[in-house]
Design an enzyme around this catalytic site. Structure first.
Site, PDB file in Angstrom:
ATOM      1  N   ASP A  35      -7.145 -21.114 -40.300  1.00 53.66           N
ATOM      2  CA  ASP A  35      -6.517 -21.253 -38.984  1.00 53.66           C
ATOM      3  C   ASP A  35      -5.905 -22.633 -38.838  1.00 53.66           C
ATOM      4  OD1 ASP A  35      -9.822 -20.807 -37.598  1.00 53.66           O
ATOM      5  OD2 ASP A  35      -8.999 -22.460 -38.743  1.00 53.66           O
ATOM      6  N   LYS A  57      -4.324 -19.568 -33.811  1.00 53.75           N
ATOM      7  CA  LYS A  57      -3.393 -19.399 -32.700  1.00 53.75           C
ATOM      8  C   LYS A  57      -2.017 -19.847 -33.160  1.00 53.75           C
ATOM      9  CE  LYS A  57      -6.629 -20.642 -29.253  1.00 53.75           C
ATOM     10  NZ  LYS A  57      -7.131 -21.636 -28.380  1.00 53.75           N
ATOM     11  N   MET A 172     -13.867 -29.881 -27.668  1.00 58.17           N
ATOM     12  CA  MET A 172     -13.092 -28.981 -26.799  1.00 58.17           C
ATOM     13  C   MET A 172     -13.267 -29.360 -25.329  1.00 58.17           C
ATOM     14  SD  MET A 172     -14.152 -25.431 -28.696  1.00 58.17           S
ATOM     15  CE  MET A 172     -15.882 -25.830 -28.846  1.00 58.17           C
TER      16      MET A 172
HETATM   17  N1  SAH Z   1     -15.714 -26.618 -36.578  1.00 57.52           N
HETATM   18  C1  SAH Z   1     -14.983 -27.753 -36.071  1.00 57.52           C
HETATM   19  C2  SAH Z   1     -14.856 -27.730 -34.566  1.00 57.52           C
HETATM   20  C3  SAH Z   1     -13.956 -26.656 -34.057  1.00 57.52           C
HETATM   21  S1  SAH Z   1     -13.831 -26.666 -32.315  1.00 57.52           S
HETATM   22  C4  SAH Z   1     -15.692 -29.022 -36.518  1.00 57.52           C
HETATM   23  O1  SAH Z   1     -16.792 -28.980 -37.038  1.00 57.52           O
HETATM   24  O2  SAH Z   1     -15.095 -30.096 -36.388  1.00 57.52           O
HETATM   25  C5  SAH Z   1     -12.329 -27.557 -32.055  1.00 57.52           C
HETATM   26  C6  SAH Z   1     -12.595 -28.925 -31.475  1.00 57.52           C
HETATM   27  O3  SAH Z   1     -12.934 -29.817 -32.508  1.00 57.52           O
HETATM   28  C7  SAH Z   1     -11.413 -29.553 -30.807  1.00 57.52           C
HETATM   29  O4  SAH Z   1     -11.275 -29.113 -29.483  1.00 57.52           O
HETATM   30  C8  SAH Z   1     -11.765 -31.010 -30.868  1.00 57.52           C
HETATM   31  O5  SAH Z   1     -12.700 -31.340 -29.872  1.00 57.52           O
HETATM   32  C9  SAH Z   1     -12.474 -31.094 -32.184  1.00 57.52           C
HETATM   33  N2  SAH Z   1     -11.589 -31.535 -33.282  1.00 57.52           N
HETATM   34  C10 SAH Z   1     -11.236 -30.865 -34.386  1.00 57.52           C
HETATM   35  N3  SAH Z   1     -10.475 -31.618 -35.193  1.00 57.52           N
HETATM   36  C11 SAH Z   1     -10.347 -32.812 -34.582  1.00 57.52           C
HETATM   37  C12 SAH Z   1      -9.694 -34.026 -34.914  1.00 57.52           C
HETATM   38  N4  SAH Z   1      -8.996 -34.173 -36.049  1.00 57.52           N
HETATM   39  N5  SAH Z   1      -9.793 -35.063 -34.055  1.00 57.52           N
HETATM   40  C13 SAH Z   1     -10.498 -34.951 -32.918  1.00 57.52           C
HETATM   41  N6  SAH Z   1     -11.120 -33.832 -32.555  1.00 57.52           N
HETATM   42  C14 SAH Z   1     -11.054 -32.767 -33.369  1.00 57.52           C
END
Ligand code: SAH
Length: 508
Positions: A35, A57, A172
Site C-alpha cells: 500500500d 488508498k 494517525m
Molecule cells: N504500521 C505502521 C503504522 C501505520 S498507521 C508503522 O508501524 O509505522 C499510519 C500512521 O503511521 C500515520 O498516520 C502516521 O501517524 C504514522 N506514520 C507512518 N509513516 C510515517 C512517517 N514516515 N512519518 C511520520 N509518521 C508516519
C-alpha cells in the site's frame, strides 16, 4: 502445494530501514501486495516477473476493504506463490497485520512475520528524541489517535494515559490533535509538557515541530505540518535540541539533480545524501559501445609493442579489460607497460584489478598526464589511449608532438539516454531542484540538447549550477548558464563539499 505469506515491515520510508530479512523475502517474492506508505524503491527489489498488487488508498478509488486484502493474500498463497505483504513501519503496529495474520491462520495458510521499524521509533530517532531516558521517563505507550470523535474515544483511558505513562506516541492523530491535547490536559498532563510532531519521518521531507501541549494546535495551524506524522508527548522531547542529527546536516532539504550516467550516479548520490541532500538521479548521458570494436581490438593485439597505457575513466578501464578478456588475454598482457590515469577514481579501478598505476597527475587533468609523460620522455614510445568518442584530442596531439606514436581507439561513446528527456522535464516542472550538478562537459551538452538552449537558461534561472571543473564550467557558460559552484579539486567529494560551503554561506 500451498505457498507462504510473509508479512513484512518496510520501515517508515528511508529505504535503508528495511530489515535484511525483509529484503530477502522481497527478492524471492512471486507476488508483492503493498500500500501507499511503503517506499516505491522497495518494489524494485522484487524479481521483474513478480506480480505487484497495490491495495492502498489512491485518488478516485476507494480503499480496498480489509476482507478483500485478506482473501487476496490467501488466494495468492493457494496458487503456491511466495507472497510478500509489504506494510509501512511494522506489520503489527496499527497496520492491521494482526487481522491479516488471523485470516491466514483461519485458512491454515503458512505465514511468517518480519518486523519493521515502526514510524514512532523511527521518527523519534531521526528527530533526535530518545523515547525513553532514565532521567525523564521509564515508560512508553503507542496510541492510536484515529478513533472517531463521535465515539467519545471510549476505548482510550485518558486519565491513565495522561498520568500513568511517561512518553506517548500518537499515530494517525493529526485530525484529532485538538481533542488529544485537550483530553490530556483535562486529565492532568501539564499544558507545558513538550510535544514534537514529526512529519514524513526519515525522508528528505521530514519536518519537525517542537512545542507544548498547550500550544500545539495553534502552532500546527501556523506551520502547516500535515500527516503522515506522529505526535510525541513527554519530557524527552526536550532532548531534541541537543541530539538533532538528521535534519541539521548541511545539505538537508536541498534537492540536487545528478546528471551523470546511470552506472556512475549512485556513488555521487550517496555522497550527497550522506550530507543530507535529496539526490534526484536523472542521467543526461549514457555510455554505449563504439560502432565497432575493430580499432580497440587491433591495439589490444599490439600490446606487446606498447610502452604506455593511458586510461582516463573508470569506464575506460572496464571496457579495456572486457575487450582484453574477449581476446582471450589477461593481466599478463600488460607486463612491462607503464600505466597512467588521470584521477584517483580511475586509479582505484585499476587497483581493484591488482594493478598500480605509475602515474596520477596531482591536478587530475589531461594536461597533468601530458606534463608527467613529458618529464618521463615519451619520444619514440608507443602509447595506447582508449578514449571516449568525443574526448578532447589534447592527449594524442601533445604526445605526438613530443615524438610518441599514439593510438587512440574509441572505447565507448556517450549518448543521451532514450527515456531521459521526459524525466528531466518532469523534474524541472515539479518542485524545482535547488542545484543541478554537471560532472563532465558531455553532461552539459546533453542537458541542453534534451531541454533546448533557451529553455535550459530559463529552467535553471534560480537553480544553483554546480560544475566539477573548468572544462565543464566552460561548456555551461557557452550556453549562457551561470556556474555558481566549482571546487578546487576535480572530484565528486570536493564538489559535494563545495556545495556544503556554498549553502553554509548562503544561509541568512
Ligand atoms: N504500521 C505502521 C503504522 C501505520 S498507521 C508503522 O508501524 O509505522 C499510519 C500512521 O503511521 C500515520 O498516520 C502516521 O501517524 C504514522 N506514520 C507512518 N509513516 C510515517 C512517517 N514516515 N512519518 C511520520 N509518521 C508516519
Amino acid at each position: 502445494m500451498t505457498g507462504k505469506v510473509y508479512l513484512v515491515g518496510a520501515g517508515p520510508g528511508d529505504p535503508g530501514l528495511i530489515t535484511v530479512k525483509g529484503r530477502d523475502c522481497l527478492r524471492r517474492a512471486d507476488a508483492v501486495v503493498y500500500d501507499a506508505l511503503a517506499n516505491p524503491a522497495f518494489l524494485e527489489e522484487a524479481p521483474p516477473e513478480a506480480e505487484r498488487i497495490f491495495v492502498g488508498k489512491s485518488r478516485g478509488r476507494h480503499h480496498r476493504p480489509q476482507e478483500q486484502i485478506n482473501t487476496l493474500l490467501a488466494d495468492l498463497a493457494l496458487q503456491a506463490k511466495t507472497v510478500v505483504r509489504l506494510k509501512g513501519g511494522d506489520p503489527y503496529v496499527f497496520g492491521r497485520g494482526g487481522e491479516e495474520a488471523m485470516h491466514l491462520a483461519d485458512c491454515g495458510i503458512p505465514f511468517e512475520v518480519v518486523p519493521g521499524i515502526t514510524a514512532g521509533f523511527a521518527a523519534a530517532a531521526y528527530a533526535g528524541i530518545p523515547l525513553t531516558h532514565r532521567d525523564f521517563t521509564t515508560s512508553l505507550a503507542l496510541v492510536t489517535g484515529h478513533e472517531h470523535p463521535d465515539k467519545k474515544m471510549s476505548s482510550l483511558d485518558w486519565e491513565k494515559l495522561a498520568t500513568g505513562v511517561g512518553t506517548l506516541v500518537f499515530y494517525m492523530g493529526m485530525a484529532n490533535l485538538e481533542l488529544i491535547a485537550r483530553e490530556l490536559i483535562a486529565h492532568g498532563r501539564p499544558a507545558k509538557t513538550p510535544v514534537a510532531i514529526v512529519q514524513r519521518a526519515t525522508t528528505p521531507h521530514q519536518r519537525t515541530l517542537s512545542t507544548t501541549l498547550g500550544e500545539v494546535v495553534e502552532r500546527v495551524r501556523e506551520t502547516q505540518i500535515k500527516p503522515p506524522a506522529v505526535i510525541i508527548v513527554g519530557e524527552v522531547v526536550r532532548l531534541r535540541e541537543a541530539l538533532r542529527w538528521f535534519d541539521n546536516r548541511p545539505l538537508f532539504g536541498r534537492r540536487v539533480l545528478v546528471t551523470r550516467a546511470a552506472d556512475q550516479a549512485a556513488s555521487f548520490a550517496a555522497l550527497l545524501e550522506s550530507r543530507g541532500a535529496e539526490a534526484l538521479i536523472c542521467p543526461t548521458i549514457a555510455t554505449v559501445p563504439p560502432e565497432s570494436w575493430q580499432d580497440l581490438d587491433r591495439e589490444i593485439a599490439n600490446l606487446p609493442e606498447t610502452d604506455v597505457l593511458i586510461l582516463t575513466s573508470a569506464h575506460a578501464v572496464d571496457v579495456f579489460f572486457a575487450r582484453l578478456r574477449a581476446a582471450g588475454r589477461d593481466l599478463r598482457a600488460l607486463a612491462g607497460i607503464q600505466l597512467a590515469v588521470v584521477g584517483p577514481k580511475t586509479g582505484r579501478a585499476l587497483e581493484a584489478r591488482g594493478l598500480t598505476p605509475e602515474l596520477i597527475p596531482p591536478d587530475y587533468r589531461a594536461e597533468g598526464v601530458i606534463e608527467m609523460l613529458r618529464t618521463w620522455g615519451v619520444a619514440g614510445k608507443r602509447v595506447l589511449y582508449p578514449r571516449a568518442e568525443l574526448a578532447r584530442d589534447i592527449i594524442p596531439r601533445e604526445l605526438a608532438a613530443l615524438g610518441a606514436e599514439v593510438a587512440d581507439p574509441v572505447a565507448y561513446r556517450t549518448v543521451a539516454p532514450a527515456a531521459g528527456r521526459e524525466r528531466l522535464l518532469e523534474l524541472l516542472a515539479g518542485q524545482k531542484p535547488d542545484v543541478v550538478t554537471f560532472t563532465a562537459s558531455s553532461t552539459v551538452d546533453n542537458f541542453v540538447r534534451m531541454v533546448g538552449e533557451k529553455e535550459a537558461r530559463d529552467l535553471l534561472k534560480d537553480v544553483v549550477v554546480a560544475s566539477i571543473g573548468p572544462l565543464t564550467s566552460a561548456a555551461a557558460r557557452r550556453y549562457g548558464l551561470e556556474v555558481t559552484v566549482e571546487p578546487a579539486d576535480f572530484t565528486l567529494e570536493a564538489l559535494t563539499e563545495a556545495l556544503v560551503d556554498y549553502f553554509a554561506n548562503a544561509q541568512p
